[in-house]
Every structure is written in C-alpha cells, then in structure tokens.
Design an enzyme around this catalytic site. Structure first.
Site, mmCIF file in Angstrom:
data_model
loop_
_atom_site.group_PDB
_atom_site.id
_atom_site.type_symbol
_atom_site.label_atom_id
_atom_site.label_comp_id
_atom_site.label_asym_id
_atom_site.label_seq_id
_atom_site.Cartn_x
_atom_site.Cartn_y
_atom_site.Cartn_z
ATOM 1 N N PRO A 35 0.796 -1.241 0.000
ATOM 2 C CA PRO A 35 0.000 0.000 0.000
ATOM 3 C C PRO A 35 0.823 1.283 0.000
ATOM 4 O O PRO A 35 0.254 2.362 -0.152
ATOM 5 C CB PRO A 35 -0.815 -0.119 1.285
ATOM 6 N N ASP A 65 2.665 1.281 -11.900
ATOM 7 C CA ASP A 65 1.393 2.004 -11.869
ATOM 8 C C ASP A 65 1.470 3.227 -10.960
ATOM 9 O O ASP A 65 2.382 3.365 -10.148
ATOM 10 C CB ASP A 65 0.284 1.088 -11.338
ATOM 11 N N LYS A 107 -2.703 4.912 -15.008
ATOM 12 C CA LYS A 107 -3.968 4.333 -14.529
ATOM 13 C C LYS A 107 -4.529 5.057 -13.329
ATOM 14 O O LYS A 107 -4.867 4.493 -12.328
ATOM 15 C CB LYS A 107 -3.838 2.841 -14.180
ATOM 16 N N GLY A 124 0.419 -1.550 -7.273
ATOM 17 C CA GLY A 124 0.115 -1.246 -5.877
ATOM 18 C C GLY A 124 -0.597 -2.426 -5.214
ATOM 19 O O GLY A 124 -1.341 -3.156 -5.862
ATOM 20 N N GLY A 125 -0.348 -2.592 -3.933
ATOM 21 C CA GLY A 125 -1.056 -3.633 -3.172
ATOM 22 C C GLY A 125 -0.704 -5.018 -3.654
ATOM 23 O O GLY A 125 0.461 -5.357 -3.831
ATOM 24 N N THR A 171 -2.188 -6.327 0.317
ATOM 25 C CA THR A 171 -3.296 -5.591 -0.306
ATOM 26 C C THR A 171 -3.766 -4.446 0.609
ATOM 27 O O THR A 171 -3.574 -4.493 1.837
ATOM 28 C CB THR A 171 -4.447 -6.547 -0.656
ATOM 29 N N ALA A 172 -4.370 -3.434 -0.010
ATOM 30 C CA ALA A 172 -4.778 -2.253 0.762
ATOM 31 C C ALA A 172 -5.661 -2.633 1.953
ATOM 32 O O ALA A 172 -5.484 -2.095 3.051
ATOM 33 C CB ALA A 172 -5.497 -1.263 -0.141
ATOM 34 N N MET A 230 -11.555 1.843 -4.207
ATOM 35 C CA MET A 230 -11.929 2.773 -5.281
ATOM 36 C C MET A 230 -13.314 3.388 -5.070
ATOM 37 O O MET A 230 -14.018 3.654 -6.031
ATOM 38 C CB MET A 230 -11.904 2.065 -6.646
ATOM 39 N N GLY A 269 -3.062 5.287 3.190
ATOM 40 C CA GLY A 269 -2.758 4.355 4.279
ATOM 41 C C GLY A 269 -1.315 3.867 4.222
ATOM 42 O O GLY A 269 -0.810 3.556 3.159
HETATM 43 N N1 SAH Z 1 -4.219 -4.034 -6.148
HETATM 44 C C1 SAH Z 1 -4.445 -3.013 -5.145
HETATM 45 C C2 SAH Z 1 -5.758 -2.293 -5.334
HETATM 46 C C3 SAH Z 1 -5.829 -1.502 -6.613
HETATM 47 S S1 SAH Z 1 -7.338 -0.618 -6.740
HETATM 48 C C4 SAH Z 1 -4.380 -3.633 -3.758
HETATM 49 O O1 SAH Z 1 -4.346 -4.865 -3.632
HETATM 50 O O2 SAH Z 1 -4.348 -2.881 -2.779
HETATM 51 C C5 SAH Z 1 -6.888 0.942 -6.071
HETATM 52 C C6 SAH Z 1 -7.595 1.205 -4.757
HETATM 53 O O3 SAH Z 1 -6.905 0.568 -3.690
HETATM 54 C C7 SAH Z 1 -7.620 2.659 -4.370
HETATM 55 O O4 SAH Z 1 -8.647 3.364 -5.028
HETATM 56 C C8 SAH Z 1 -7.884 2.548 -2.885
HETATM 57 O O5 SAH Z 1 -9.223 2.234 -2.622
HETATM 58 C C9 SAH Z 1 -7.048 1.338 -2.514
HETATM 59 N N2 SAH Z 1 -5.705 1.719 -2.026
HETATM 60 C C10 SAH Z 1 -4.537 1.287 -2.502
HETATM 61 N N3 SAH Z 1 -3.503 1.803 -1.781
HETATM 62 C C11 SAH Z 1 -4.065 2.572 -0.818
HETATM 63 C C12 SAH Z 1 -3.544 3.360 0.257
HETATM 64 N N4 SAH Z 1 -2.226 3.449 0.494
HETATM 65 N N5 SAH Z 1 -4.417 4.010 1.044
HETATM 66 C C13 SAH Z 1 -5.733 3.919 0.845
HETATM 67 N N6 SAH Z 1 -6.288 3.195 -0.141
HETATM 68 C C14 SAH Z 1 -5.471 2.518 -0.961
#
Ligand code: SAH
Length: 263
Positions: A22, A45, A67, A98-99, A128-129, A180, A209
């Site tokens: 995250p 990304d 994206k 991300g995540g 993951t987030a 999202m 976060g």
């Molecule tokens: N694959 C990623 C999610 C991608 S979709 C995962 O597993 O986390 C992108 C969404 O993830 C963002 O719109 C938000 O809702 C969330 N997100 C990702 N990183 C975040 C962070 N540091 N703080 C808050 N929300 C986050």
C-alpha cells in the site's frame, strides 16, 4: 534450462508481476525487493510509492503505465502488448502494481495475454490495501465481538449508478472494505441505509494508508459523505464499514509513531 525461481534466468525474457503493497516500502516482500534490484525494466502504476521505487536499480529502464481514474496513460491493451514486447526482447521485466496484483489489480488480465503469447511469468503477492491500510489505521477487519466475515468490493460505480449486491453488504457481523469508492461514497452510504443498514453504522475512510500523509476520517453512514468532503480527502482512499471501526480510537498506533518521528 530449468527456470530458477529464486533468480532471473539469463537470456530468457520473463515478466514478474509484483505487488508493491500500500505504500510503506517496508511492507514489500523480500522477493519483491530482490526482483526490483535485478530487473532490466520496471513497468509501474500510479499507486506505487516513491519509497518502493527507490529499490529499483539506477540502470533499469522505468516505464510509467499510469492508470489514474479517467487518466489512463497507457490503455490496458497497450500495457499488455508492451509486456509481451519487452519479454520477447529477452528482458527481465517487473510489472509493479500497488497492493496485491490479484486484488482489483487487473493482474489476471495481463497474465492471460502473456500466457496466450507464450511469455514466461511469475507472480509475487503484495500486501493488499485492505490488509495494510486497516493495520495502519488500527482497525482489525475481524474481531470476535464484531465481525466474523469480511467482504472486499470495488466501489467504482459504472456511470455513477451502483450495481453492488447491497443485500449482501448490509448483513450483520461483517466488515465491508471498499476499494476505489471515494467518488461513489455518498451513493454507497445512501444505498446501504436504504437496504437496511443502521444509519449509525460506523465507517472509516483512510487516505494514503501506511504513508506519512495517512489520514483517517471516521463517522457513521448518515454523516460520512459530509465528513469526507469537509476533510478534503483525495485518492487513494479505502473505505471500511462495520462495528470494527469503533476500535480505531483505541488502536490507532500509526498516528503516534508518525508524531514521535516528526518531533
Ligand atoms: N491491487 C491493489 C488495489 C488496486 S485498486 C491492492 O491490492 O491494494 C486501487 C484502490 O486501492 C484505491 O482506489 C484505494 O481504494 C485502494 N488503495 C490502494 N492503496 C491505498 C492506500 N495506500 N491508502 C488507501 N487506499 C489505498
């Protein structure tokens, strides 16, 4: 030659789909860090933090795939084609997301193209987030007193209308995590109440976060849209809905760590 799962196989292009977590770079896996240091090219990304990119070798090529909502720098098909091209040139490619790449990350779609083109690939999971952001916000997603189940859903509403399975979202004793969902938040809160959730049901929205800019706003379904607007929260934000949100007050540890570091 048999591929060594621990190290790059020389001369044979390969794509490593890697989860960047995250934001806090310390949440990267050891495997992710090693691959970032060894890759010839990184395709990353928008949600990948600077701290994570700092692990990339200075000699590696960096390609930003973008994206952001409404601002796709490369279209998904272009990214898929690019990955195939780079690997076909014999490069060791890290596709950094991300995540976790398999949770709302389109990782599966990218891998399907690679599989269809005969390109070798591996997957490195990330935090993951839902997991990373809730931890840093001090909100356990399950707790024996409050939630025995946890749902991950996307709140990216098509054309502003909601096609979420509302009855399953308003069940008792569960936590709902919405990825999202910032733009659709007022509609999400409204629909949950319309489908039987208490207007007092606790909800938290967490921006950035695990990063030093993290902000946590809490409230109830009835007042959250207003609170989030007042706080001026910006993407990325994760929404957590359920009784577990009450625990934030008691368990919010990251704010204290941040202020200790800052002082
Ligand atoms: N694959 C990623 C999610 C991608 S979709 C995962 O597993 O986390 C992108 C969404 O993830 C963002 O719109 C938000 O809702 C969330 N997100 C990702 N990183 C975040 C962070 N540091 N703080 C808050 N929300 C986050």
């Amino acid at each position: 030659m048999k591929a060594d799962v621990k190290n790059f196989t020389p001369d044979i292009g390969r794509v490593y789909l890697v989860g960047a977590g995250p934001g806090d770079p310390e949440l990267l896996t050891l495997r992710a860090v090693r691959l970032l240091k060894q890759a010839d090219v990184i395709v990353y990304d928008n949600l990948v933090s600077d701290g994570v990119l700092a692990f990339v070798s200075p000699s590696a090529e960096r390609i930003y795939a973008g994206k952001r909502r409404n601002e796709h720098t490369l279209r998904q098909e272009q990214i898929n084609t690019l990955l195939v091209k780079l690997a076909s040139e014999g490069k060791q490619v890290v596709r950094l997301k991300g995540g976790d790449p398999f949770i709302f990350g389109r990782g599966g779609e990218e891998l399907q193209t690679l599989a269809g083109s005969g390109v070798a690939f591996e997957v490195v999971p990330g935090v993951t987030a839902a997991s990373g952001v809730s931890s840093y916000a001090g909100i356990p997603l399950t707790h024996r007193d409050y939630a025995q189940c946890c749902l991950f859903v996307t709140g990216h509403l098509k054309d502003g209308t909601a096609d979420l399975d509302w009855p399953s979202l308003v069940r008792l004793n569960q936590t709902v995590v919405i990825y999202m969902g910032l733009g659709g938040l007022p509609e999400i809160c409204r629909q949950m109440v319309a489908h039987g959730a208490s207007p007092e049901l606790p909800i938290a929205v967490v921006q950035d976060g695990s990063l030093p800019t993290q902000k946590v706003v809490t409230g109830a379904l009835s007042n959250m849209a207003e609170r989030v607007a007042q706080a001026g929260l910006k993407s990325p934000c994760l929404t957590i809905i359920g009784e577990v949100v009450k625990l934030h007050q008691e368990l919010a540890w990251f704010e204290q760590v941040k202020s200790t570091v800052a002082s």
